[in-house]
Write a protein that holds these residues in place. Structure first.
Motif, PDB file in Angstrom:
ATOM      1  N   GLY A  44       0.821  -1.222   0.000  1.00 41.63           N
ATOM      2  CA  GLY A  44       0.000   0.000   0.000  1.00 41.63           C
ATOM      3  C   GLY A  44       0.849   1.263   0.000  1.00 41.63           C
ATOM      4  O   GLY A  44       0.368   2.316   0.428  1.00 41.63           O
ATOM      5  N   TRP A  83      -3.109 -13.676   1.890  1.00 40.97           N
ATOM      6  CA  TRP A  83      -2.617 -12.410   1.327  1.00 40.97           C
ATOM      7  C   TRP A  83      -1.399 -12.619   0.431  1.00 40.97           C
ATOM      8  O   TRP A  83      -1.140 -11.813  -0.456  1.00 40.97           O
ATOM      9  CB  TRP A  83      -2.367 -11.359   2.424  1.00 40.97           C
ATOM     10  N   ASN A 123      -6.668   2.411  -4.822  1.00 42.49           N
ATOM     11  CA  ASN A 123      -8.010   1.873  -5.119  1.00 42.49           C
ATOM     12  C   ASN A 123      -7.916   0.502  -5.765  1.00 42.49           C
ATOM     13  O   ASN A 123      -8.660  -0.411  -5.416  1.00 42.49           O
ATOM     14  CB  ASN A 123      -8.788   2.830  -6.018  1.00 42.49           C
ATOM     15  N   ARG A 156      -7.052  -2.000  -3.211  1.00 39.90           N
ATOM     16  CA  ARG A 156      -7.870  -1.944  -1.992  1.00 39.90           C
ATOM     17  C   ARG A 156      -8.336  -3.333  -1.542  1.00 39.90           C
ATOM     18  O   ARG A 156      -8.377  -3.631  -0.348  1.00 39.90           O
ATOM     19  CB  ARG A 156      -9.083  -1.035  -2.215  1.00 39.90           C
ATOM     20  N   GLY A 157      -8.707  -4.189  -2.505  1.00 36.22           N
ATOM     21  CA  GLY A 157      -9.258  -5.506  -2.161  1.00 36.22           C
ATOM     22  C   GLY A 157      -8.324  -6.286  -1.231  1.00 36.22           C
ATOM     23  O   GLY A 157      -8.696  -6.608  -0.089  1.00 36.22           O
ATOM     24  N   LEU A 195      -5.786  -5.257   0.476  1.00 35.11           N
ATOM     25  CA  LEU A 195      -5.457  -4.530   1.713  1.00 35.11           C
ATOM     26  C   LEU A 195      -6.611  -4.609   2.718  1.00 35.11           C
ATOM     27  O   LEU A 195      -6.401  -4.842   3.909  1.00 35.11           O
ATOM     28  CB  LEU A 195      -5.119  -3.063   1.390  1.00 35.11           C
ATOM     29  N   THR A 196      -7.838  -4.426   2.226  1.00 35.65           N
ATOM     30  CA  THR A 196      -9.008  -4.498   3.113  1.00 35.65           C
ATOM     31  C   THR A 196      -9.154  -5.911   3.656  1.00 35.65           C
ATOM     32  O   THR A 196      -9.452  -6.115   4.838  1.00 35.65           O
ATOM     33  CB  THR A 196     -10.288  -4.108   2.330  1.00 35.65           C
ATOM     34  N   HIS A 197      -8.927  -6.859   2.784  1.00 35.91           N
ATOM     35  CA  HIS A 197      -9.020  -8.256   3.191  1.00 35.91           C
ATOM     36  C   HIS A 197      -8.043  -8.543   4.332  1.00 35.91           C
ATOM     37  O   HIS A 197      -8.394  -9.199   5.319  1.00 35.91           O
ATOM     38  CB  HIS A 197      -8.715  -9.132   1.964  1.00 35.91           C
ATOM     39  N   GLN A 219      -6.848  -6.430   6.516  1.00 35.97           N
ATOM     40  CA  GLN A 219      -7.297  -5.817   7.770  1.00 35.97           C
ATOM     41  C   GLN A 219      -8.345  -6.705   8.442  1.00 35.97           C
ATOM     42  O   GLN A 219      -8.349  -6.869   9.658  1.00 35.97           O
ATOM     43  CB  GLN A 219      -7.872  -4.403   7.531  1.00 35.97           C
ATOM     44  N   LYS A 220      -9.218  -7.301   7.639  1.00 32.27           N
ATOM     45  CA  LYS A 220     -10.301  -8.147   8.183  1.00 32.27           C
ATOM     46  C   LYS A 220      -9.762  -9.426   8.807  1.00 32.27           C
ATOM     47  O   LYS A 220     -10.261  -9.889   9.819  1.00 32.27           O
ATOM     48  CB  LYS A 220     -11.274  -8.528   7.048  1.00 32.27           C
ATOM     49  N   ARG A 266      -6.564 -10.108   9.722  1.00 31.51           N
ATOM     50  CA  ARG A 266      -5.213 -10.021  10.293  1.00 31.51           C
ATOM     51  C   ARG A 266      -5.027 -10.861  11.566  1.00 31.51           C
ATOM     52  O   ARG A 266      -4.087 -11.641  11.673  1.00 31.51           O
ATOM     53  CB  ARG A 266      -4.859  -8.547  10.557  1.00 31.51           C
TER      54      ARG A 266
END
Ligand SMILES: CC(C)(COP(=O)(O)OP(=O)(O)OC[C@H]1O[C@@H](n2cnc3c(N)ncnc32)[C@H](O)[C@@H]1OP(=O)(O)O)[C@@H](O)C(=O)NCCC(=O)NCCS
Length: 281
Positions: free
Chosen positions: A116, A166, A236, A239-240, A242-244, A246-247, A249
């Motif tokens: 990121g 990831w 952007n 994002r997929g 990176l958001t994944h 965070q969920k 982790r």
């Protein structure tokens, strides 16, 4: 242009003392300014295997580089034949669980920062890049790899390890999902030419200087692109994964720790370590 080298050297000096696992003395990461582009060199001899100390140094160096708002960053290695041997197996073999947790969360942190990264990133891959080495390279936006008898890929399954989601996301962000699935399930290490063909790398290079030159040319392309638009577009499209992350982790860390406590995994690691040692003799 900016005192990156000084900053990063300082960064590695202030790290807490950890279990000594490195064969190298001095800073494990060097950051130099090359005309506004930060060149981050991993220098944990002999093979830049990613242990906690190196990951902490990288994490701090990434922060320092970002603070200096470079035109871009090139990741490379001080070794003449190895970009990075991936995760340090000794961090996973008969581990101290507290340290193993710190190791894993720092690896996640480095990936989050690198994948990121707001500024343009490129990898000058000057040698072998298995497993975590491949992950670092794939987390950059562009890859130039030196031609030779080197290989690159995610080979975790061969060690009895399941590559984390990831890692897989990062590979699917780089090459076609179908190719990623085949590569992951067969633990495929690509030759340089195969990697080029499948899109795992973008260009081949004759040597490290050529690889760095090609990375610079890639980064210079953005001189004509408004930086905010560039950064937002990059983040952007990334994002997929990176958001994944965070969920998942925390669950990912717990899974890693549970995995390390599986006797079969420990046995597979032991055998792998022995095979590496036998090969080195
Ligand atoms: C990267 C590689 C191709 C380089 O080959 P090489 O230049 O011939 O270097 P060697 O294999 O002799 O390794 C040099 C030393 O680093 C050690 N080493 C290599 N990779 C390592 C790793 N990932 N973690 C810990 N130690 C490692 C070797 O055991 C050897 O130690 P020794 O000098 O005490 O015997 C090879 O070391 C390799 O395949 N490493 C394993 C990569 C891997 O599967 N990583 C996945 C981790 S999950």
């Amino acid at each position: 242009m900016f005192p990156l080298r000084q900053l990063a050297r300082h960064a590695t000096r202030v790290l807490p003392a950890c279990r000594p696992m490195s064969a190298s003395a001095g800073p494990m990461v060097d950051v130099a300014d090359d005309g506004g582009i930060a060149v981050m060199t991993l220098q944990r001899a002999p093979v830049n295997s990613l242990n906690l100390d190196l990951l902490q140094a990288m994490s701090k160096a990434l922060d320092d580089v970002a603070k200096n708002k470079p035109n871009g960053m090139i990741l490379t290695s001080a070794s003449p034949t190895v970009f990075s041997a991936g995760l340090d197996i000794m961090e996973m073999y008969k581990p101290d669980l507290k340290r193993a947790e710190q190791f894993w969360t720092t690896l996640q942190e480095v990936w989050i920062k690198l994948f990121g990264f707001k500024f343009a990133t490129a990898a000058a891959i000057n040698g072998h890049a298995p497993a975590g080495g491949c992950l670092l390279a794939m987390s950059c936006e562009y890859r130039a790899m030196v031609s030779g008898k080197y290989t690159i890929g995610l080979n975790e399954t061969a060690l009895g390890i399941v590559a984390p989601l990831w890692f897989m996301d990062t590979m699917c962000h780089t090459i076609r999902t179908r190719d990623a699935e085949l590569a992951l399930t067969t633990a495929r290490l690509f030759t340089v030419d195969e990697a080029l063909k499948v899109g795992l790398i973008d260009e081949t290079a004759s040597d490290k200087a050529d690889a760095i030159g090609k990375c610079k040319n890639f980064i210079k392309k953005f001189d004509r692109i408004p930086p905010l638009a560039r950064t937002m577009t990059k983040l952007n499209i990334r994002r997929g994964p990176l958001t994944h992350m965070q969920k998942i982790r925390q669950a990912d860390t717990q899974q890693f720790l549970a995995f390390l406590q599986n006797p079969q995994v420990q046995q597979a690691l032991e055998m792998y370590i022995q095979s590496l040692k036998a090969k080195a003799k």
